[in-house]
Scaffold this active site. Structure first.
Site, mmCIF file in Angstrom:
data_model
loop_
_atom_site.group_PDB
_atom_site.id
_atom_site.type_symbol
_atom_site.label_atom_id
_atom_site.label_comp_id
_atom_site.label_asym_id
_atom_site.label_seq_id
_atom_site.Cartn_x
_atom_site.Cartn_y
_atom_site.Cartn_z
ATOM 1 N N TYR A 52 34.616 -7.887 20.906
ATOM 2 C CA TYR A 52 34.639 -6.761 19.975
ATOM 3 C C TYR A 52 35.814 -6.898 19.018
ATOM 4 O O TYR A 52 36.956 -7.125 19.421
ATOM 5 C CB TYR A 52 34.753 -5.435 20.727
ATOM 6 C CG TYR A 52 34.818 -4.234 19.815
ATOM 7 C CD1 TYR A 52 33.694 -3.812 19.121
ATOM 8 C CD2 TYR A 52 36.008 -3.541 19.621
ATOM 9 C CE1 TYR A 52 33.745 -2.718 18.263
ATOM 10 C CE2 TYR A 52 36.074 -2.446 18.773
ATOM 11 C CZ TYR A 52 34.944 -2.049 18.096
ATOM 12 O OH TYR A 52 34.998 -0.976 17.244
ATOM 13 N N HIS A 82 37.317 1.733 5.495
ATOM 14 C CA HIS A 82 37.890 2.835 6.260
ATOM 15 C C HIS A 82 38.932 3.626 5.470
ATOM 16 O O HIS A 82 39.320 4.721 5.882
ATOM 17 C CB HIS A 82 38.518 2.307 7.552
ATOM 18 C CG HIS A 82 37.509 1.970 8.607
ATOM 19 N ND1 HIS A 82 36.336 1.328 8.331
ATOM 20 C CD2 HIS A 82 37.511 2.182 9.954
ATOM 21 C CE1 HIS A 82 35.645 1.153 9.441
ATOM 22 N NE2 HIS A 82 36.331 1.672 10.443
ATOM 23 N N ASN A 194 43.707 0.993 14.251
ATOM 24 C CA ASN A 194 43.198 1.615 15.476
ATOM 25 C C ASN A 194 44.338 2.174 16.318
ATOM 26 O O ASN A 194 44.787 1.554 17.281
ATOM 27 C CB ASN A 194 42.416 0.568 16.280
ATOM 28 C CG ASN A 194 41.306 1.203 17.091
ATOM 29 O OD1 ASN A 194 41.356 2.374 17.404
ATOM 30 N ND2 ASN A 194 40.308 0.413 17.416
ATOM 31 N N TYR A 280 61.923 45.346 23.514
ATOM 32 C CA TYR A 280 61.557 44.018 24.019
ATOM 33 C C TYR A 280 61.977 42.905 23.056
ATOM 34 O O TYR A 280 62.410 41.833 23.483
ATOM 35 C CB TYR A 280 60.041 43.926 24.212
ATOM 36 C CG TYR A 280 59.488 44.629 25.418
ATOM 37 C CD1 TYR A 280 60.262 45.497 26.187
ATOM 38 C CD2 TYR A 280 58.166 44.443 25.788
ATOM 39 C CE1 TYR A 280 59.729 46.146 27.285
ATOM 40 C CE2 TYR A 280 57.620 45.080 26.881
ATOM 41 C CZ TYR A 280 58.407 45.936 27.637
ATOM 42 O OH TYR A 280 57.871 46.579 28.718
ATOM 43 N N ARG A 283 65.867 42.352 23.943
ATOM 44 C CA ARG A 283 66.291 41.909 25.279
ATOM 45 C C ARG A 283 65.386 40.853 25.882
ATOM 46 O O ARG A 283 65.784 40.160 26.832
ATOM 47 C CB ARG A 283 66.446 43.099 26.226
ATOM 48 C CG ARG A 283 65.220 43.928 26.470
ATOM 49 C CD ARG A 283 65.592 45.186 27.273
ATOM 50 N NE ARG A 283 64.573 46.209 27.163
ATOM 51 C CZ ARG A 283 63.640 46.448 28.087
ATOM 52 N NH1 ARG A 283 63.622 45.714 29.194
ATOM 53 N NH2 ARG A 283 62.756 47.402 27.918
ATOM 54 N N PHE A 328 43.166 4.761 22.275
ATOM 55 C CA PHE A 328 43.332 5.318 20.935
ATOM 56 C C PHE A 328 42.954 6.784 20.836
ATOM 57 O O PHE A 328 43.189 7.420 19.812
ATOM 58 C CB PHE A 328 42.457 4.531 19.952
ATOM 59 C CG PHE A 328 41.031 4.417 20.424
ATOM 60 C CD1 PHE A 328 40.165 5.485 20.367
ATOM 61 C CD2 PHE A 328 40.573 3.225 20.969
ATOM 62 C CE1 PHE A 328 38.860 5.385 20.827
ATOM 63 C CE2 PHE A 328 39.263 3.108 21.426
ATOM 64 C CZ PHE A 328 38.410 4.190 21.349
ATOM 65 N N GLU A 414 31.015 7.137 18.698
ATOM 66 C CA GLU A 414 32.235 7.930 18.856
ATOM 67 C C GLU A 414 31.803 9.383 19.034
ATOM 68 O O GLU A 414 31.874 10.196 18.108
ATOM 69 C CB GLU A 414 33.146 7.717 17.648
ATOM 70 C CG GLU A 414 33.589 6.263 17.537
ATOM 71 C CD GLU A 414 34.316 5.928 16.249
ATOM 72 O OE1 GLU A 414 34.620 6.864 15.475
ATOM 73 O OE2 GLU A 414 34.570 4.742 16.012
#
Length: 509
Positions: A52, A82, A194, A280, A283, A328, A414
């Site tokens: 791959y 990309h 990646n 509140y 404190r 990744f 994906e």
């Protein structure tokens, strides 16, 4: 200083030094050797079974075999295709952090990229060349694919970059810096795109910002305590031991330090003060700020683990295997960023409540409405509070988690993504909003202290008041308020408060 880059050992402070401080970066001999060994493994895999990213396509195209003569073209095509981001460019500090951290992963020697690729990234950093990276494109799936691809384009002499605030073609910037474009080899297109580097870089920067904001929030709260004639008793160390939450202990100790030797506090710490307890928002401040500190500690541990991680796919192993993995995926960082956004938003929420008490004459222990000079004619700091309230409300929306969402992509290959990029982007917005909210409280608290004269504040809070007064005038008729709030925000951004306290020998944790 020069940051020595050998893969492991990079710290959050190193990331900040390079991203914000412009520090130089240098690859070590150890890193160069590790990368060369991993590259030798990749070079031996040009034949044989499909691998791959070396001899196949990417994502849903992983089953497509690529002939040897087209494999280098495949890597360039990957980067170009990309680099598909849209929107305004992200901040220069984010890009510098991203480039540094991608070089860091390559330097671990598990990506199979030649040493010259990491050298190219280091050269960009040292030459002050920042690739233009658009806001949108990352799903935190295979990490930051689009942002990293835009960053990698600059290595090829393509795309655009920023140099000294000027936008120009990458080829021109490289030539002016005496640098040559890189021609990617097998596996290197994947190796430069990646990873979780932009997500991690933004988380590191957010951690650095939050550390500073928490100390500032404690310091400004102490000023508000004095402005409201509130009690310092709830912050006592022996009370904190009854609830040993680590962050709460630190925050309470900071308040005690800031309020030490305060004539204002001493003036009403008598039996004549019939108030049983403060609200509140006063404190319980150590409980809230402390819980944020504990959240920050967790998120810091997540970032530090990622800084020690090899983030790529496939990974080149020391025994010669090349294996696919899911390192990744941005889930660890997305969860941390969402958690930190929720926590930091509460720093702004409780600050807004404190300043509201200072501006409301029915609850401010004798202060004029909205701290105005001439009540009725002047509005004082009324609308400053509106601005803070708007940002506190905005933070409620931004604190909604991004990491619970997922949209499948790449032909269902994906099919679960982290959305971690969106988580850290909105975290940065929350932090900016909180800094501005604290700036408004700073202005309000300083004016409230002024109005308590002739009573004097503690030496520590007075140092902060005087530092503000160097930029922002005190009480008086209404005037153009926005520049004064912006000036206070800038004092927080550069941590002038920390510097003022350091002059007294005080360092808040």
């Amino acid at each position: 200083m020069t940051i020595q880059l050998n893969g492991p050992g990079v710290t959050i402070d190193d990331v900040v030094a390079v991203a914000r401080g412009g520090e130089a970066v240098e690859l070590t001999a150890t890193a160069l050797d590790a990368m060369a060994r991993a590259r030798a493994v990749v070079d031996r895999m040009t034949e044989g079974e499909p691998r791959y990213g070396i001899s196949t396509g990417f994502g849903a195209l992983a089953t497509v075999s690529i002939p040897p003569e087209r494999r280098r073209a495949l890597q360039v095509a990957l980067v170009r295709s990309h680099a598909a981001g849209m929107g305004e460019p992200v901040e220069d500090e984010v890009v510098r952090a991203m480039v540094l951290l991608r070089a860091r992963t390559l330097a671990l020697g598990h990506s199979g990229a030649r040493p010259l690729v990491a050298k190219g990234m280091v050269n960009l950093l040292n030459a002050g060349i920042s690739p233009v990276v658009p806001e949108y494109g990352s799903l935190g799936a295979s990490g930051d694919l689009a942002p990293l691809a835009h960053g990698a384009l600059a290595l090829l002499g393509e795309g655009e970059v920023m140099v000294d605030g000027a936008r120009k073609p990458a080829a021109q910037a490289l030539a002016e810096a005496g640098l040559e474009p890189i021609e990617l080899a097998e596996k290197e297109g994947l190796a430069v795109t990646n990873g979780t580097d932009a997500i991690l870089g933004m988380l590191c920067l957010a951690i650095d910002d939050t550390r500073r904001l928490l100390a500032q929030a404690d310091a400004i709260t102490a000023m508000t305590v004095e402005g409201l004639l509130a009690s310092a008793s709830p912050f006592a160390a022996d009370l904190q031991t009854l609830r040993p939450q680590p962050g709460q202990t630190v925050s309470a100790a900071n308040l005690v330090t800031m309020l030490a030797d305060s004539p204002i506090v001493a003036s009403h710490d008598t039996p004549d003060d019939t108030r049983v307890q403060d609200a509140y928002s006063i404190r319980c401040t150590p409980s809230v700020h402390g819980a944020v500190r504990d959240t920050l500690a967790h998120c810091t541990s997540v970032a530090e683990a990622e800084l020690a991680s090899a983030i790529d796919n496939p990974m080149v192993m020391s025994d010669g295997r090349v294996e696919s993995c899911g390192n990744f995926h941005g889930a660890p960082l997305g969860f941390a960023a969402d958690f930190l956004a929720i926590a930091v938003a509460e720093v702004g929420a409780i600050a807004e409540r404190r300043m509201d008490r200072m501006l409301d004459h029915t609850r401010s222990q004798g202060l004029p409405p909205f701290l105005a000079e001439e009540v009725g004619v002047d509005s004082g700091l009324m609308i400053g509070h509106y601005t803070a309230a708007a940002m506190a409300s905005d933070n409620k929306r931004l604190a909604a988690p991004a990491s619970v969402d997922s949209l499948p992509t790449s032909g269902m290959q994906e099919d679960h993504v982290s959305m971690a990029w969106l988580a850290v982007r909105k975290l940065r917005k929350v932090i900016d909003n909180v800094r501005r909210i604290l700036a408004v409280e700073y202005v309000c608290a300083a004016r409230a202290i002024d109005l308590r004269a002739p009573l004097q504040p503690s030496p520590a809070t007075d140092a902060l008041r005087q530092r503000l007064r160097a930029e922002v005038a005190g009480c008086g008729p209404d005037r153009y308020l926005a520049p004064e709030l912006q000036a206070a925000e800038e004092l927080l951004r550069v941590d002038a408060l920390g510097d003022a306290l350091a002059d007294l020998g005080i360092t808040l944790e």
